[in-house]
Design an enzyme around this catalytic site. Structure first.
Site, PDB file in Angstrom:
ATOM      1  N   ASP A 292       0.863  -1.174   0.000  1.00  0.00           N
ATOM      2  CA  ASP A 292       0.000   0.000   0.000  1.00  0.00           C
ATOM      3  C   ASP A 292       0.908   1.235   0.000  1.00  0.00           C
ATOM      4  O   ASP A 292       2.131   1.131   0.150  1.00  0.00           O
ATOM      5  CB  ASP A 292      -0.983  -0.006   1.179  1.00  0.00           C
ATOM      6  CG  ASP A 292      -2.194   0.874   0.871  1.00  0.00           C
ATOM      7  OD1 ASP A 292      -2.148   1.650  -0.097  1.00  0.00           O
ATOM      8  OD2 ASP A 292      -3.195   0.795   1.598  1.00  0.00           O
TER       9      ASP A 292
HETATM   10  C1  BGC Z   1      -4.953   3.311   0.004  1.00  0.00           C
HETATM   11  C2  BGC Z   1      -5.112   2.306  -1.099  1.00  0.00           C
HETATM   12  C3  BGC Z   1      -4.985   2.977  -2.435  1.00  0.00           C
HETATM   13  C4  BGC Z   1      -3.624   3.657  -2.496  1.00  0.00           C
HETATM   14  C5  BGC Z   1      -3.364   4.334  -3.821  1.00  0.00           C
HETATM   15  C6  BGC Z   1      -3.702   4.141  -0.163  1.00  0.00           C
HETATM   16  O1  BGC Z   1      -3.671   5.205   0.726  1.00  0.00           O
HETATM   17  O2  BGC Z   1      -4.964   2.656   1.246  1.00  0.00           O
HETATM   18  O3  BGC Z   1      -6.347   1.647  -0.981  1.00  0.00           O
HETATM   19  O4  BGC Z   1      -5.129   2.053  -3.468  1.00  0.00           O
HETATM   20  O5  BGC Z   1      -3.576   4.644  -1.472  1.00  0.00           O
HETATM   21  O6  BGC Z   1      -4.139   5.445  -3.991  1.00  0.00           O
END
Ligand code: BGC
Length: 736
Positions: A292
């Site tokens: 993530d």
């Molecule tokens: C989130 C993810 C997301 C990623 C990219 C993160 O902060 O937890 O779910 O896909 O950002 O935007």
């Protein structure tokens, strides 16, 4: 093929491999042997730095969801082969320009473009929790399909969706992105969304790769606070939280994303039990795992890694791609040279990533998804808007109706009260950055378009949600035939990092409803929000209450479709709505207790406001003559539940018939009831039909604490009904 021919073929392949691929590893991540060969060949040509470049992902600055590193040298890094993927770069022309830079790198390996395509793309669909309320898998799959068509035409290869985290805690703001609290249903929704995004062919120019997230148990943070620690037993994980992740892997999802939280005392981005043993090991997942945003580097504040070097080492086998933490690009090569990470671990990650790049066809045509003409022609079409409207009306849950709805089409005027009723931005919902705001149809606009005299009053400020000119709202109500008032939270009040300590809609908003009710006009309350909310007083003062979530581009039209009865509401709650915030987390499928009669609070009982599976129709339905196909089964056998459904009301409609199972006595404690099958059935007024719901063999088994799925002898109660709190016992089946 004859044995001798076969032998000859094997020798030829082996000779070819030795001659052309040398001693490179033999990755086997594609079903297509030709792709595996190409991956091995390419890998054998790559330097360590180029390999690590493929494991590196940065964000463009278009939409950011995390702390971004200021970097003006991205294009240069791409040209040097130091980047394998970018997120948040959107549009045929923009993605093309970045792809051109990638092709200038020594090996010309194209970039992957990822984006959070969560509920639609330019055409916005209801938030995922709303869609889940439809209990309509075909419509959900179609929503993901429409999003894939629009996004793929704008250069996007890969969506970071579906989020399949089970959650029972409405305080956690990200419940809006999931399918709710039920593992069985969550698994079905996960598979439907993946099918919609990926279709049957990743190489087609109108499909995108999906990503199951967040692995694992991200939906169970302590106290409902986003990013907080997760503490759960393996038994709880296997039986309640794991099924949608596993269903995603089985449905052939291309990628997984790690979670921010720790699990069993180890941050998920470095959790080998989860990723190496379970996902890549036991389940044999062949795609790649992306971290993530920044989560590899976040193992440092977790107190699990000393510095970026240590974080890179600890994540190397559990995160194939590093989203934005820059630990890999800065430290992984050093760690390999120091002998802290084996190069075979790097090769494995890179092979997984390259395999997907080959499978989607960007080696053959790096610009196949950057097509301005397709982008212009395929976005915001009549077809995507119709699909969004269809999905939206199927997502509205009718919670109360004292014969106030459907509205008589002969009314002349309507008081549309509440700034949320006229906010295009909010109707779109959170996680919808690429969505087109301008074309969103608000409730106010939808009534106007139907030719009604609309007396609009904002009632409260959109910024503060505090009352503005309440007298104006009351006057609007007095001058109208009916009142449609929107209350709730703003769209950006649910989603990532938007945990709440209080789920109750403010007294002021609920008081507004009370004041409107005093005019004596019929009051219809629309509850807008991304999570279960609490609104008892507003309900008492309304003739009808509907949960309308955030419904996307066609929100206003879909709401009018339901209010006027052009569509008979059929949705059911995918999450329990608590009566008081202090009941959170709350769910229908809780474990049994030794003192069931004492499961209450001293200041309230433990019952929810609305149960999982609840939702009204303008019609009434009766379930009759239910029976099971057998009274005895063996482990591995399923059961069919036959029944007759009668539409005993005056209008055509659909009912979601639900079947629950209770494992009466087992070697581990089990829930009161678990959803194990359902059917959404459409019937004309007065019509009845006989149907069958099949319960799979798995409905009668469970996971042990060691992760083995087992069947135990004993009795199972089977219930049928139209809500988890409105069930009758069909029969007790014995497993012998
Ligand atoms: C989130 C993810 C997301 C990623 C990219 C993160 O902060 O937890 O779910 O896909 O950002 O935007």
């Amino acid at each position: 093929m004859k044995p001798i021919q076969n032998l000859f073929r094997i020798c030829a392949v082996a000779l070819f491999a030795v001659l052309f691929v040398g001693c490179a590893p033999k990755p086997n991540y594609s079903d297509n042997p030709e792709i595996n060969r190409k991956v091995a060949e390419l890998l054998s040509k790559m330097t360590l730095e180029e390999k690590i470049g493929q494991m590196n992902q940065y964000s463009g600055n278009e939409f950011t969801t995390g702390p971004q590193t200021d970097d003006t040298t991205v294009i240069k890094q791409i040209e040097k082969g130091q980047l394998g993927s970018m997120l948040n770069i959107v549009g045929a022309e923009k993605t093309r320009s970045y792809q051109e830079a990638a092709l200038k790198s020594r090996l010309g390996i194209p970039l992957l473009f990822g984006l959070d395509v969560i509920h639609g793309f330019r055409t916005t669909f209801p938030i995922p929790l709303g869609e889940a309320a439809s209990f309509d898998l075909a419509a959900i799959e179609n929503g993901a399909r429409c999003a894939a068509v629009e996004a793929s035409a704008a250069g996007v290869h890969w969506t970071f969706a579906p989020m399949v985290d089970i959650s029972r805690d409405a305080r956690w703001g990200r419940v809006m992105e999931g399918a709710g609290e039920d593992p069985y249903y969550g698994a079905l929704v996960a598979a439907a969304r993946i099918k919609g995004f990926q279709g049957n062919d990743l190489e087609a120019d109108n499909t995108i790769m999906a990503c199951i997230k967040h692995f694992a148990a991200y939906g169970a943070p302590t106290a409902g606070i986003d990013y907080n620690t997760v503490d759960m037993s393996w038994g709880e994980f296997y039986n309640y939280y794991m099924p949608p992740y596993k269903a995603g892997a089985e449905a052939g999802v291309a990628t997984f994303m790690n979670a921010f939280n720790d699990f069993n005392n180890v941050p998920c981005s470095g959790n080998t039990e989860l990723v190496v043993d379970l996902l890549k090991g036991k389940w044999g997942f062949k795609g790649f795992v992306v971290s993530d945003w920044g989560s590899i580097g976040e193992m440092i504040p977790h107190g699990y890694a000393a510095d970026k070097y240590d974080a890179a080492v600890k994540a190397s086998s559990t995160s194939d791609m590093d989203m934005e933490s820059r630990c890999y690009i800065e430290e992984l090569a050093n760690a390999v040279r120091d002998g802290k990470v084996k190069e075979s671990v790097i090769d494995d990650a890179v092979a997984r990533i390259l395999t997907k790049k080959f499978e989607i066809g960007i080696f053959d045509d790096p610009f196949k998804y950057c097509n301005k003409e397709r982008e212009d022609n395929l976005t915001l079409t009549a077809q995507t808007k119709n699909s969004a409207r269809d999905m939206a009306k199927r997502s509205i849950v009718m919670l109360k109706n004292d014969n106030t709805l459907p509205l008589n089409k002969n009314i002349k005027s309507v008081a549309v009260i509440g700034a949320l009723n006229d906010s295009k931005f909010d109707m779109k919902g959170n996680w919808a950055w690429p969505g087109d705001v301008e074309s969103v149809v608000t409730v106010r606009k939808a009534f106007e378009d139907r030719g009604y005299k609309v007396n609009y009053a904002e009632g409260y400020s959109l910024e503060t949600l505090k009352p503005t000119n309440v007298n104006e709202a009351i006057a609007a109500a007095r001058n109208s035939d009916v009142v449609v008032v929107a209350i709730g939270e703003r769209a950006m009040h649910s989603g990532e990092a938007y945990s709440k300590v209080e789920l109750t809609i403010s007294d002021e908003q609920q008081n507004l409803v009370a004041q409107l009710a005093k005019t004596g006009k019929p009051v219809i309350t629309l509850v807008m929000g991304g999570r279960p909310l609490i609104f008892k007083e507003a309900t008492e003062n309304s003739g009808a209450v509907a949960m309308t979530w955030w419904l996307g581009s066609e929100a206003g039209n879909a709401i009018c479709d339901v209010l006027f009865g052009d569509y008979n509401p059929s949705a059911k709650l995918p999450m329990t709505f608590p009566k008081r915030t202090g009941q959170s987390p709350i769910c229908y499928n809780a474990k049994r207790s030794g003192r069931p009669s004492m499961l209450h609070y001293i200041d309230d009982d433990a019952k929810p406001a609305y149960a999982f599976g609840y939702g009204l129709s303008y019609s009434t339905f009766e379930i009759k003559d239910s029976k099971t196909s057998t009274q005895t089964i063996k482990g591995g056998e399923g059961v069919e539940v036959a029944f007759t459904l009668l539409n005993s009301g005056k209008v055509d409609g659909e009912e979601v018939v639900q079947v629950y199972v209770c494992d009466k006595v087992s070697s581990v404690t089990r829930p009161w009831k678990e959803l194990k099958g359902y059917a959404k059935i459409e019937l004309k007024a007065g019509q009845s039909s006989s149907s069958t719901i099949k319960l799979a063999p798995e409905a009668f088994g469970f996971y042990t604490n060691d992760g083995d799925f087992i069947y135990e002898k004993g009795e199972f109660d089977i219930f049928i009904g139209n809500s988890s709190d409105n069930l009758i016992l069909v029969s007790t089946v014995t497993m012998k």
